[in-house]
Design a protein around this motif. Structure first.
Motif, PDB file in Angstrom:
ATOM      1  N   ARG A  92      -5.491   5.234   2.366  1.00 46.55           N
ATOM      2  CA  ARG A  92      -5.909   4.002   3.042  1.00 46.55           C
ATOM      3  C   ARG A  92      -7.076   3.350   2.314  1.00 46.55           C
ATOM      4  O   ARG A  92      -7.123   2.131   2.146  1.00 46.55           O
ATOM      5  CB  ARG A  92      -6.304   4.301   4.490  1.00 46.55           C
ATOM      6  N   VAL A  93      -8.038   4.181   1.893  1.00 46.95           N
ATOM      7  CA  VAL A  93      -9.210   3.654   1.194  1.00 46.95           C
ATOM      8  C   VAL A  93      -8.804   3.043  -0.140  1.00 46.95           C
ATOM      9  O   VAL A  93      -9.216   1.920  -0.485  1.00 46.95           O
ATOM     10  CB  VAL A  93     -10.262   4.764   0.999  1.00 46.95           C
ATOM     11  N   ALA A 306     -18.099   4.997   3.520  1.00 44.54           N
ATOM     12  CA  ALA A 306     -17.200   4.166   2.711  1.00 44.54           C
ATOM     13  C   ALA A 306     -16.431   4.945   1.659  1.00 44.54           C
ATOM     14  O   ALA A 306     -16.036   4.379   0.633  1.00 44.54           O
ATOM     15  CB  ALA A 306     -17.982   3.015   2.061  1.00 44.54           C
ATOM     16  N   GLY A 307     -16.215   6.224   1.890  1.00 45.27           N
ATOM     17  CA  GLY A 307     -15.333   6.983   1.022  1.00 45.27           C
ATOM     18  C   GLY A 307     -15.762   7.094  -0.419  1.00 45.27           C
ATOM     19  O   GLY A 307     -14.930   7.332  -1.301  1.00 45.27           O
ATOM     20  N   GLY A 308     -17.035   6.919  -0.702  1.00 45.85           N
ATOM     21  CA  GLY A 308     -17.539   7.047  -2.058  1.00 45.85           C
ATOM     22  C   GLY A 308     -18.048   5.753  -2.656  1.00 45.85           C
ATOM     23  O   GLY A 308     -18.696   5.759  -3.705  1.00 45.85           O
ATOM     24  N   CYS A 340     -17.065  -2.726   1.880  1.00 44.19           N
ATOM     25  CA  CYS A 340     -16.695  -3.029   3.269  1.00 44.19           C
ATOM     26  C   CYS A 340     -15.227  -2.722   3.525  1.00 44.19           C
ATOM     27  O   CYS A 340     -14.871  -2.174   4.589  1.00 44.19           O
ATOM     28  CB  CYS A 340     -16.995  -4.496   3.573  1.00 44.19           C
ATOM     29  N   ALA A 341     -14.363  -3.067   2.585  1.00 44.35           N
ATOM     30  CA  ALA A 341     -12.940  -2.750   2.739  1.00 44.35           C
ATOM     31  C   ALA A 341     -12.746  -1.244   2.842  1.00 44.35           C
ATOM     32  O   ALA A 341     -11.959  -0.753   3.669  1.00 44.35           O
ATOM     33  CB  ALA A 341     -12.150  -3.326   1.566  1.00 44.35           C
ATOM     34  N   ALA A 342     -13.471  -0.495   2.009  1.00 39.10           N
ATOM     35  CA  ALA A 342     -13.384   0.967   2.057  1.00 39.10           C
ATOM     36  C   ALA A 342     -13.864   1.492   3.401  1.00 39.10           C
ATOM     37  O   ALA A 342     -13.251   2.387   3.994  1.00 39.10           O
ATOM     38  CB  ALA A 342     -14.198   1.576   0.922  1.00 39.10           C
ATOM     39  N   ILE A 347     -13.056   4.229   8.647  1.00 39.90           N
ATOM     40  CA  ILE A 347     -13.129   4.249  10.111  1.00 39.90           C
ATOM     41  C   ILE A 347     -11.732   4.356  10.715  1.00 39.90           C
ATOM     42  O   ILE A 347     -11.503   5.129  11.666  1.00 39.90           O
ATOM     43  CB  ILE A 347     -13.877   3.003  10.619  1.00 39.90           C
ATOM     44  N   GLU A 348     -10.783   3.617  10.173  1.00 42.66           N
ATOM     45  CA  GLU A 348      -9.401   3.714  10.655  1.00 42.66           C
ATOM     46  C   GLU A 348      -8.860   5.132  10.482  1.00 42.66           C
ATOM     47  O   GLU A 348      -8.193   5.680  11.376  1.00 42.66           O
ATOM     48  CB  GLU A 348      -8.505   2.725   9.908  1.00 42.66           C
ATOM     49  N   THR A 349      -9.147   5.734   9.339  1.00 45.60           N
ATOM     50  CA  THR A 349      -8.670   7.094   9.073  1.00 45.60           C
ATOM     51  C   THR A 349      -9.281   8.092  10.049  1.00 45.60           C
ATOM     52  O   THR A 349      -8.582   8.957  10.589  1.00 45.60           O
ATOM     53  CB  THR A 349      -8.991   7.486   7.624  1.00 45.60           C
TER      54      THR A 349
END
Length: 458
Positions: A92-93, A306-308, A340-342, A347-349
């Protein structure tokens, strides 16, 4: 023969996530020859002040493994210091970042804003503790966000003093170095530091005496220091990690945080929770403050957000967040659209994949195994933490005397056997475990088996 850049880039499959074999695999010594070559290049090109704990050079990572340029696959028990909570290559990220990069990579929110920033702020206002009206501002790093939280608190209260705690870590900028307790390597030789920063005693159950000091009593001890040495009327903010990170994963005794928060409310002091390392499902709650129902005035987040990608935030009560003058907060890269997209994908994950529950499952597995180790090895003085944030403090048997040498030996042996393990603590005697929540059970079990073997021979 010297490996070319292309050789180094293709030494392992350039894939991650579910496609990456979830296995510990050692095909060379650790570090291998290609990693050593890159380490030599690093020494020639990068400041020697930038250290590396485990000099393997990564070409792929995901799930629960990190793959290096020599084809070794290591079990990841560090998550890039609690950053890649949802995995290093979460689909997703990756998809969200790619889509945003194709649209635009930057405009500066302060020049021409975009909805990604607003959506992240809305999400943080919804998710963070408390149902009061909130506002959020986005930044780049945890240290930057902590520093801005102090600015906001000072603006709101008209006061200057700030209190932090023994063993605390808050960053490497000038103000956050002043807040940080540990001298080496974070503060040594870098002063003078920002003024009007004071330190209070932390609740540290393992070291609070044979009879112990319960949470409310430890809070009274800290408040007594604050009132005598600072004075409530001079104090803008109390800044505290709900579970300390670099300081050794110190979990305060129950009642400590609520008593501090109550005192702050009674005295008009802004209670700032630094959840940079504990936030976003890491501790088995969405935020560590949730465990005792503590509602901070301001909460600082980063790392797992933010996944990194570099992103951090300050979220808090609307009247406090709106206190600074217009233009007083911001920064060129703060709330970058890719980050921000990450964050929205992270958060969705967390919400869709039930990662809060997964953190609790991981914590239960680690606590059971490490508790058995503690029962048979008197050098394991303390086992503590919550969720997927667990640590063991190593000591001389039968004492609380720190054994940093043992921690270093165990970590080095773990690295050699294909485990990414981190150390921490004021005395350097704590092994900390921060596996990604994407790690499969069989890898975590294997990692704990390897650690058992290392303790038997160390």
């Amino acid at each position: 023969m010297t490996a070319t850049t292309t050789d180094l880039e293709t030494a392992a499959p350039a894939v991650g996530g579910p496609q990456l074999p979830q296995e510990r695999r050692l095909v060379t010594e650790i570090p291998g020859p290609r990693s050593r070559e890159l380490a030599a290049r690093k020494d020639a090109a990068v400041s020697s002040a930038v250290g590396t704990m485990l000099p393997i050079y990564t070409v792929a990572a995901g799930g629960g493994v990190v793959v290096d340029v020599d084809g070794n696959s290591l079990i990841d028990l560090g998550s890039g210091i609690a950053v890649t909570t949802v995995g290093n290559s979460n689909p997703r990220v990756a998809e969200a970042v790619a889509a945003q990069a194709a649209a635009f990579t930057h405009t500066c929110f302060m020049v021409t804003p975009y909805d990604g920033y607003v959506r992240v702020a809305e999400a943080l206002n919804r998710l963070t503790p408390g149902d009061h009206e909130k506002r959020t501002a986005l930044f780049n790093s945890g240290a930057e966000a902590v520093e801005n939280a102090v600015k906001i608190a000072r603006s709101h209260t008209g006061r200057q003093a700030v209190v932090a705690f023994d063993h605390g870590y808050h960053g490497r900028t000038n103000l956050t170095m002043a807040l940080t307790a540990k001298n080496m390597p974070y503060k040594h030789g870098f002063g003078p530091f920002a003024p009007e920063v004071y330190r209070a005693p932390m609740s540290y159950p393992f070291r609070d005496g044979v009879d112990g000091v319960d949470g409310p009593a430890a809070a009274r001890r800290a408040i007594d220091v604050i009132e005598k040495q600072v004075g409530a009327t001079n104090l803008a903010a109390v800044v505290i990690e709900p579970i300390q990170g670099e300081g050794g994963f110190v979990v305060p005794a129950p009642g400590f945080l609520p008593a501090l928060a109550e005192w702050c409310r009674a005295n008009g002091v802004v209670f700032v929770a630094d959840e940079v390392q504990t936030g976003f499902a890491r501790t088995g709650d969405l935020f560590a403050c949730d465990d005792e129902g503590v509602v901070p005035d301001l909460i600082v987040t980063a790392k797992g957000i933010a996944g990194g990608l570099p992103l951090a935030a300050v979220t808090g009560r609307a009247e406090i967040m709106d206190a600074p003058h217009a233009g007083g907060l911001g920064g060129t890269y703060g709330g970058n659209p890719l980050a921000c997209a990450a964050a929205l994908a992270v958060i969705e994950t967390i919400e869709t994949d039930g990662l809060v529950d997964r953190a609790r499952q991981i914590g239960a597995m680690m606590t059971e195994r490490l508790g058995a180790l503690q029962a048979r090895d008197p050098r394991v003085g303390d086992l503590r933490g919550r969720g997927a944030m667990i640590a063991v403090e190593l000591v001389e048997p039968g004492t609380t005397e720190p054994d940093a040498a043992l921690a270093q030996r165990v970590a080095a042996a773990a690295h050699a056997q294909g485990l990414v393990v981190l150390t921490c603590g004021t005395w350097g005697n704590v092994l900390r475990f921060l596996p990604p929540l994407s790690i499969p059970d069989h890898l975590l079990t294997e990692a704990l088996d390897v650690l058992d073997g290392i303790f038997e021979t160390s």
